[in-house]
Design an enzyme around this catalytic site. Structure first.
Site, PDB file in Angstrom:
ATOM      1  N   CYS A  11       0.833  -1.210   0.000  1.00 35.77           N
ATOM      2  CA  CYS A  11       0.000   0.000   0.000  1.00 35.77           C
ATOM      3  C   CYS A  11       0.870   1.262   0.000  1.00 35.77           C
ATOM      4  O   CYS A  11       1.691   1.467   0.904  1.00 35.77           O
ATOM      5  CB  CYS A  11      -0.930  -0.011   1.218  1.00 35.77           C
ATOM      6  SG  CYS A  11      -1.849   1.533   1.426  1.00 35.77           S
ATOM      7  N   HIS A  53      -4.528   0.730   8.312  1.00 32.41           N
ATOM      8  CA  HIS A  53      -4.872   0.456   6.920  1.00 32.41           C
ATOM      9  C   HIS A  53      -6.322  -0.012   6.830  1.00 32.41           C
ATOM     10  O   HIS A  53      -6.666  -1.109   7.274  1.00 32.41           O
ATOM     11  CB  HIS A  53      -3.962  -0.608   6.301  1.00 32.41           C
ATOM     12  CG  HIS A  53      -4.329  -0.907   4.878  1.00 32.41           C
ATOM     13  ND1 HIS A  53      -3.941  -0.101   3.829  1.00 32.41           N
ATOM     14  CD2 HIS A  53      -5.100  -1.880   4.331  1.00 32.41           C
ATOM     15  CE1 HIS A  53      -4.446  -0.571   2.703  1.00 32.41           C
ATOM     16  NE2 HIS A  53      -5.156  -1.649   2.980  1.00 32.41           N
ATOM     17  N   HIS A 106      -8.742   7.684   2.630  1.00 32.18           N
ATOM     18  CA  HIS A 106      -8.164   9.034   2.712  1.00 32.18           C
ATOM     19  C   HIS A 106      -9.239  10.064   2.442  1.00 32.18           C
ATOM     20  O   HIS A 106     -10.187   9.826   1.690  1.00 32.18           O
ATOM     21  CB  HIS A 106      -6.992   9.207   1.748  1.00 32.18           C
ATOM     22  CG  HIS A 106      -7.271   8.832   0.331  1.00 32.18           C
ATOM     23  ND1 HIS A 106      -7.300   7.519  -0.091  1.00 32.18           N
ATOM     24  CD2 HIS A 106      -7.536   9.582  -0.764  1.00 32.18           C
ATOM     25  CE1 HIS A 106      -7.566   7.488  -1.385  1.00 32.18           C
ATOM     26  NE2 HIS A 106      -7.728   8.715  -1.817  1.00 32.18           N
TER      27      HIS A 106
END
Ligand code: AMP
Length: 120
Positions: A11, A53, A106
């Protein structure tokens, strides 16, 4: 270097949080990290990501509620520090049809100009 929870070595944003990929940090605390978008779409374009995450807003679990609330609570301070007293936009793209290109949750903070009224 920051600890990433549920670290995914593939990632991009996990590696940015860890410090293995460079970024321009604008804010950090124990739960989240904020940095300048590499391809800004407005005079101010900041990304705020959880250190955990989570692939997208669509993958937020009930136990992540306080984390997401925390991120939403720090955004006004980041926006103020960026000089966005006249308003701004917060966007979180989800999945291919939503325009998401990095599968780590995000929030875009976009501002510094009068933004278009249409979002799509
Ligand atoms: P999204 O398309 O909503 O998934 O947003 C991903 C964002 O990450 C885009 O606005 C990209 O410009 C931005 N981005 C991609 N790589 C980097 C990077 N290395 N540093 C900062 N921003 C990046």
């Amino acid at each position: 270097m920051s600890e990433v929870i549920n670290y995914d070595s593939e990632c991009l944003f996990c590696n940015i949080i860890k410090g293995d990929i460079p970024s321009t940090k604008v804010y950090e605390d124990e739960l989240c990290y904020a940095f300048r978008d590499i391809a800004p779409q407005a005079p101010v374009h900041v990304l705020v990501v959880p250190k955990k995450h989570i692939p997208s807003l669509d993958a937020v679990a009930p136990e992540d509620g306080a984390l997401v609330t925390h991120i939403l609570a720090v955004i006004p301070g980041i926006a103020a520090a960026e000089g966005l007293q006249n308003g701004y936009r917060v966007v979180s793209n989800i999945g291919p049809d939503g325009g998401q290109t990095v599968p780590h949750l995000h929030f875009h903070i976009i501002g510094g100009t009068s933004l278009a009224g249409r979002m799509a």
